[in-house]
Design a protein around this motif. Structure first.
Motif, mmCIF file in Angstrom:
data_model
loop_
_atom_site.group_PDB
_atom_site.id
_atom_site.type_symbol
_atom_site.label_atom_id
_atom_site.label_comp_id
_atom_site.label_asym_id
_atom_site.label_seq_id
_atom_site.Cartn_x
_atom_site.Cartn_y
_atom_site.Cartn_z
ATOM 1 N N LYS A 109 0.879 -1.323 0.124
ATOM 2 C CA LYS A 109 -0.017 0.075 -0.233
ATOM 3 C C LYS A 109 0.967 1.169 -0.050
ATOM 4 O O LYS A 109 0.340 2.261 -0.565
ATOM 5 N N SER A 110 1.888 1.288 0.862
ATOM 6 C CA SER A 110 2.834 2.458 0.709
ATOM 7 C C SER A 110 3.695 2.705 -0.839
ATOM 8 O O SER A 110 4.043 3.760 -0.817
ATOM 9 N N TYR A 111 3.344 1.668 -1.790
ATOM 10 C CA TYR A 111 3.880 1.981 -2.929
ATOM 11 C C TYR A 111 2.762 2.075 -3.755
ATOM 12 O O TYR A 111 2.869 1.905 -5.080
ATOM 13 N N GLN A 112 1.618 2.440 -3.373
ATOM 14 C CA GLN A 112 0.386 2.490 -4.239
ATOM 15 C C GLN A 112 -0.058 1.301 -5.002
ATOM 16 O O GLN A 112 -0.277 1.309 -6.208
ATOM 17 N N ILE A 113 0.147 0.210 -4.505
ATOM 18 C CA ILE A 113 -0.209 -1.295 -5.101
ATOM 19 C C ILE A 113 -1.074 -2.077 -4.081
ATOM 20 O O ILE A 113 -1.006 -2.076 -2.847
ATOM 21 N N GLU A 114 -2.293 -2.612 -4.683
ATOM 22 C CA GLU A 114 -2.954 -3.268 -3.830
ATOM 23 C C GLU A 114 -2.648 -4.951 -4.234
ATOM 24 O O GLU A 114 -2.318 -5.383 -5.323
ATOM 25 N N PHE A 115 -2.658 -5.465 -2.934
ATOM 26 C CA PHE A 115 -2.322 -7.047 -3.265
ATOM 27 C C PHE A 115 -3.143 -7.658 -4.197
ATOM 28 O O PHE A 115 -2.698 -8.606 -5.086
ATOM 29 N N GLU A 116 -4.447 -7.226 -4.344
ATOM 30 C CA GLU A 116 -5.364 -7.768 -5.141
ATOM 31 C C GLU A 116 -5.112 -7.986 -6.645
ATOM 32 O O GLU A 116 -5.304 -8.718 -7.479
ATOM 33 N N GLU A 117 -4.163 -6.990 -7.124
ATOM 34 C CA GLU A 117 -3.619 -6.669 -8.489
ATOM 35 C C GLU A 117 -2.693 -7.549 -8.900
ATOM 36 O O GLU A 117 -2.433 -7.775 -10.089
ATOM 37 N N LEU A 118 -1.920 -8.408 -7.795
ATOM 38 C CA LEU A 118 -0.568 -8.855 -8.130
ATOM 39 C C LEU A 118 -1.160 -10.064 -9.242
ATOM 40 O O LEU A 118 -0.240 -10.434 -10.066
ATOM 41 N N GLU A 119 -2.270 -10.978 -8.992
ATOM 42 C CA GLU A 119 -2.433 -11.917 -10.136
ATOM 43 C C GLU A 119 -2.678 -11.598 -11.442
ATOM 44 O O GLU A 119 -2.136 -12.203 -12.221
ATOM 45 N N LYS A 120 -3.200 -10.351 -11.525
ATOM 46 C CA LYS A 120 -3.578 -9.607 -13.050
ATOM 47 C C LYS A 120 -2.024 -9.415 -13.445
ATOM 48 O O LYS A 120 -1.976 -9.447 -14.658
ATOM 49 N N PHE A 121 -1.215 -8.847 -12.821
ATOM 50 C CA PHE A 121 0.127 -8.356 -13.145
ATOM 51 C C PHE A 121 1.373 -9.478 -13.354
ATOM 52 O O PHE A 121 2.387 -8.877 -13.597
ATOM 53 N N SER A 122 1.045 -10.531 -12.806
ATOM 54 C CA SER A 122 2.185 -11.608 -12.524
ATOM 55 C C SER A 122 2.331 -12.115 -13.954
ATOM 56 O O SER A 122 1.401 -12.384 -14.707
ATOM 57 N N PRO A 123 3.510 -12.144 -14.337
ATOM 58 C CA PRO A 123 4.218 -12.688 -15.641
ATOM 59 C C PRO A 123 3.540 -14.178 -15.788
ATOM 60 O O PRO A 123 3.461 -14.855 -14.792
ATOM 61 N N LYS A 124 2.754 -14.438 -17.045
ATOM 62 C CA LYS A 124 2.402 -15.719 -17.203
ATOM 63 C C LYS A 124 3.463 -16.808 -17.885
ATOM 64 O O LYS A 124 3.270 -18.136 -17.644
ATOM 65 N N HIS A 125 4.597 -16.401 -18.184
ATOM 66 C CA HIS A 125 5.519 -17.313 -18.888
ATOM 67 C C HIS A 125 6.632 -17.236 -17.840
ATOM 68 O O HIS A 125 7.210 -16.482 -17.251
ATOM 69 N N ASN A 126 7.324 -18.620 -17.627
ATOM 70 C CA ASN A 126 8.300 -18.896 -16.736
ATOM 71 C C ASN A 126 9.662 -18.074 -17.105
ATOM 72 O O ASN A 126 10.326 -17.701 -16.032
ATOM 73 N N ASP A 127 9.736 -17.872 -18.426
ATOM 74 C CA ASP A 127 11.249 -17.195 -18.796
ATOM 75 C C ASP A 127 11.177 -15.862 -18.309
ATOM 76 O O ASP A 127 11.986 -15.411 -17.613
ATOM 77 N N THR A 128 9.856 -15.140 -18.335
ATOM 78 C CA THR A 128 9.711 -13.904 -17.931
ATOM 79 C C THR A 128 9.767 -13.688 -16.569
ATOM 80 O O THR A 128 10.481 -12.794 -15.923
ATOM 81 N N ARG A 129 9.372 -14.573 -15.780
ATOM 82 C CA ARG A 129 9.284 -14.614 -14.297
ATOM 83 C C ARG A 129 10.871 -14.641 -13.958
ATOM 84 O O ARG A 129 11.276 -14.257 -13.048
ATOM 85 N N GLU A 130 11.509 -15.663 -14.283
ATOM 86 C CA GLU A 130 13.046 -15.970 -14.033
ATOM 87 C C GLU A 130 13.612 -14.535 -14.420
ATOM 88 O O GLU A 130 14.598 -14.282 -13.424
ATOM 89 N N ASN A 131 13.675 -13.914 -15.611
ATOM 90 C CA ASN A 131 13.966 -12.587 -15.850
ATOM 91 C C ASN A 131 14.072 -11.559 -14.655
ATOM 92 O O ASN A 131 14.825 -10.786 -14.247
#
Length: 232
Positions: free
Chosen positions: A138-160
């Motif tokens: 919240k102190s970074y203006q981010i809601e926890f509920e948003e994380l799934e929406k913005f999480s990368p779908k591909h493993n290589d992107t996540r690793e990077n």
């Protein structure tokens, strides 16, 4: 908020203290929303009807929770959310004239989900870690509920991005600015590392989350869960 605090707070709320009730609801809203998402197995926002059902169940739990029944407050909240969502799904199924077998299959799936999730709560600190991360975000203006929406779908992107976060937290100056200004120091980081602005901007919220996880190694369950791209 530990179990002792919850028992005291719910008792006060049941006795008519609406300020305490709002405090409990505010504290556990991220948990309620993520419980709904877990049961529904999809991304759920506060604009969805299922989220409203979860919030009403949380409020109902405050009214009816009794520690003497042998359950923690969080397990009890989960049970009520699960039950009310099943009722909601049943109603939808009836209105859509779907078969009884399909309904029974759905209910069985939800029951299995309940058992799995209760076991997770009993064997880890995942829930409390979620709540702590939610407050930090919240102190970074981010809601926890948003994380799934913005999480990368591909493993290589996540690793990077994991590598990017590691590079960031190894730099003392970047970390200092990150903590002091409560924002990602984009210009400084790009200048030092050569990472592209487009990459950072596209995944900023997820990157900030990874950085917070690295800066809080005590969140062991949550770190493993999110970095694997799981559903909270």
């Amino acid at each position: 908020m530990n179990q002792v605090d919850v028992v005291k707070a719910t008792t006060e709320a049941q006795n008519g203290d609406e300020i305490v009730r709002e405090r409990i609801i505010c504290h556990y809203k991220p948990y309620a929303l993520n419980t709904v998402g877990h049961i529904c197995k999809k991304y759920v926002s506060w604009s969805d009807e299922e989220a409203s059902i979860g919030l009403l169940a949380l409020n109902k739990a405050i009214d009816t929770y009794e520690e003497s029944k042998g359950r923690t407050f969080l397990n009890y909240v989960y049970l009520l959310i699960n039950r009310d969502l099943i009722d909601f799904f049943r109603k939808e199924k009836r209105e859509q004239h779907l078969s009884l077998s399909a309904e029974n299959e759905l209910l069985l799936e939800k029951d299995q989900s309940l058992l799995e999730y209760e076991r997770s709560i009993q064997t880890s600190n995942l829930v409390e870690e979620i709540l702590e991360l939610s407050e930090a975000l919240k102190s970074y203006q981010i809601e926890f509920e948003e994380l799934e929406k913005f999480s990368p779908k591909h493993n290589d992107t996540r690793e990077n991005l994991l590598e990017l976060a590691a590079t960031f937290t190894d730099d003392v100056e970047c970390v200092q600015q990150f903590l002091q200004k409560r924002q990602f120091p984009v210009t400084l980081f790009i200048k030092k590392t050569g990472y592209k602005l487009k990459t950072i901007e596209r995944h900023r919220k997820y990157i900030v989350t990874l950085i917070l996880l690295r800066l809080n190694p005590q969140w062991t369950q949550l770190s493993e869960f999110l970095q694997k791209g799981g559903n909270a």
